[in-house]
Scaffold this motif. Structure first.
Motif, short mmCIF file in Angstrom:
data_model
loop_
_atom_site.label_atom_id
_atom_site.label_comp_id
_atom_site.label_asym_id
_atom_site.label_seq_id
_atom_site.Cartn_x
_atom_site.Cartn_y
_atom_site.Cartn_z
N LEU A 125 -31.13 13.40 1.33
CA LEU A 125 -29.89 13.78 0.65
C LEU A 125 -29.13 12.54 0.18
O LEU A 125 -28.56 12.54 -0.92
N ILE A 126 -29.13 11.49 0.99
CA ILE A 126 -28.45 10.24 0.61
C ILE A 126 -29.11 9.64 -0.63
O ILE A 126 -28.44 9.24 -1.58
N GLY A 164 -25.30 14.22 3.62
CA GLY A 164 -26.52 13.55 4.05
C GLY A 164 -26.22 12.42 5.01
O GLY A 164 -26.92 12.23 6.01
N GLY A 165 -25.16 11.66 4.71
CA GLY A 165 -24.76 10.56 5.60
C GLY A 165 -24.37 11.06 6.97
O GLY A 165 -24.75 10.49 8.00
N GLN A 166 -23.61 12.16 7.01
CA GLN A 166 -23.20 12.73 8.29
C GLN A 166 -24.39 13.24 9.07
O GLN A 166 -24.51 13.04 10.28
N LEU A 167 -25.30 13.92 8.37
CA LEU A 167 -26.51 14.44 9.01
C LEU A 167 -27.36 13.31 9.56
O LEU A 167 -27.89 13.39 10.69
N PHE A 168 -27.49 12.24 8.79
CA PHE A 168 -28.29 11.09 9.22
C PHE A 168 -27.70 10.43 10.45
O PHE A 168 -28.40 10.16 11.44
N VAL A 169 -26.40 10.16 10.42
CA VAL A 169 -25.74 9.47 11.53
C VAL A 169 -25.79 10.32 12.80
O VAL A 169 -26.11 9.82 13.89
N LEU A 189 -34.16 16.66 10.69
CA LEU A 189 -32.81 16.64 10.16
C LEU A 189 -32.41 15.23 9.72
O LEU A 189 -31.71 15.06 8.71
N LEU A 190 -32.85 14.22 10.47
CA LEU A 190 -32.57 12.83 10.10
C LEU A 190 -33.21 12.49 8.75
O LEU A 190 -32.57 11.90 7.88
#
Length: 300
Positions: A14-15, A169-174, A7-8
């Protein structure tokens, strides 16, 4: 753990793709509408990449947590990728305006204990006036040799898809980076200073890096200055209208770093016959950034 890593990486992809779509779509809109890439970067891209900060700050204001709203806004990779070109109007008009906006915020942070509702309304009025001024004074888009002009509909789809990719993508990464960090024993203190504090700035960072790599200097610069103006005037303005925001948590170091970075950019571009921000200047800003984060971590 494996799912979180997947997921990261998905969030990171996505970013990257979101930034790529946003840059291409924004450039196409600029060419089709006859608007300069700088103004597109200042407005559409600047607003889009500031959406995470807007959501976080407004949520903090609605919950009565002023520290989140203010800290989210306070808390140069671009020129490390390629020196960023600066036009005469950038150095004589746009950068000084961004500096004045920063000075206004710092002055309020130093002299008062909060940003009141009437000050928030003032911020919003200044923001609206600046947006109108940018469009009225725009010199128009510059033609690029060999550039394929996409249809306006496709360009808008690319912009919307790019913004969606950056935000989600940012939310998923964080979220997954935070979960992995906790799983391997990293302290909440370190997570708060690095991943959570920097997470809402990922869209701006990714978009500026992609724009610089594609030689879209004005789009990158417009995004940087636009995000600064949006963060202070629109986000803090709207949040303080919801509820007055306390500035007691801000220290002289916080305000000094914020003002110092704006002054550095102004001095580098306003004095002499400078036409770009050099790599060494960007590296100096990065060193200052990591020094500031180190100070934040040590004082927690």
């Amino acid at each position: 753990m494996i799912l979180q890593i997947i997921l990261l990486l998905t969030g990171l992809a996505l970013i990257i793709f979101g930034a790529d779509f946003l840059v291409d779509g924004s450039s196409a809109i600029a060419r089709k509408a006859g608007i300069s890439e700088f103004v597109i970067g200042l407005t559409i891209v600047g607003f889009g990449t500031s959406c995470p900060e807007l959501v976080v700050s407004l949520t903090g204001a609605l919950q009565g947590n002023a520290d989140i709203s203010v800290g989210n806004v306070v808390g140069g990779m671009t020129a490390v990728i390629a020196p960023v070109a600066v036009t005469r109007s950038n150095s004589r008009r746009d950068i000084p305006i961004a500096l004045l906006v920063t000075v206004l915020f710092v002055a309020l942070g130093m002299t008062g204990q909060q940003i009141s509702r009437w000050e928030g309304i003032l911020f919003l009025l200044v923001f609206a006036a600046y947006m109108v001024y940018c469009f009225k004074s725009d010199t128009g888009a510059q033609e690029e040799a060999g550039a394929k002009v996409k249809s306006l509909g496709l360009a808008i789809v690319l912009v919307l898809a790019g913004l969606a990719g950056l935000i989600f993508g940012g939310q998923l990464f964080v979220n997954n980076a935070t979960a992995i960090a906790r799983a391997v024993g990293v302290s909440d203190k370190f997570i708060a200073i690095t991943l959570l504090a920097g997470g809402t700035s990922f869209p701006e960072l990714a978009t500026c890096i992609v724009a610089a790599a594609k030689k879209k200097d004005q789009l990158a610069l417009g995004n940087v200055l636009g995000s600064n103006v949006f963060n202070i005037l629109l986000i803090l303005g709207a949040s303080s209208v919801v509820t007055p925001l306390s500035t007691l948590a801000l220290t002289w170091v916080d305000l000094g770093v914020l003002l110092g970075s704006a002054v550095m950019i102004w001095l580098w571009t306003y004095t002499g016959r400078r036409t770009h921000i050099d790599r060494w200047e960007a590296i100096l800003m990065l060193v200052s950034f990591f020094g500031y984060y180190t100070w934040l971590f040590l004082k927690m």
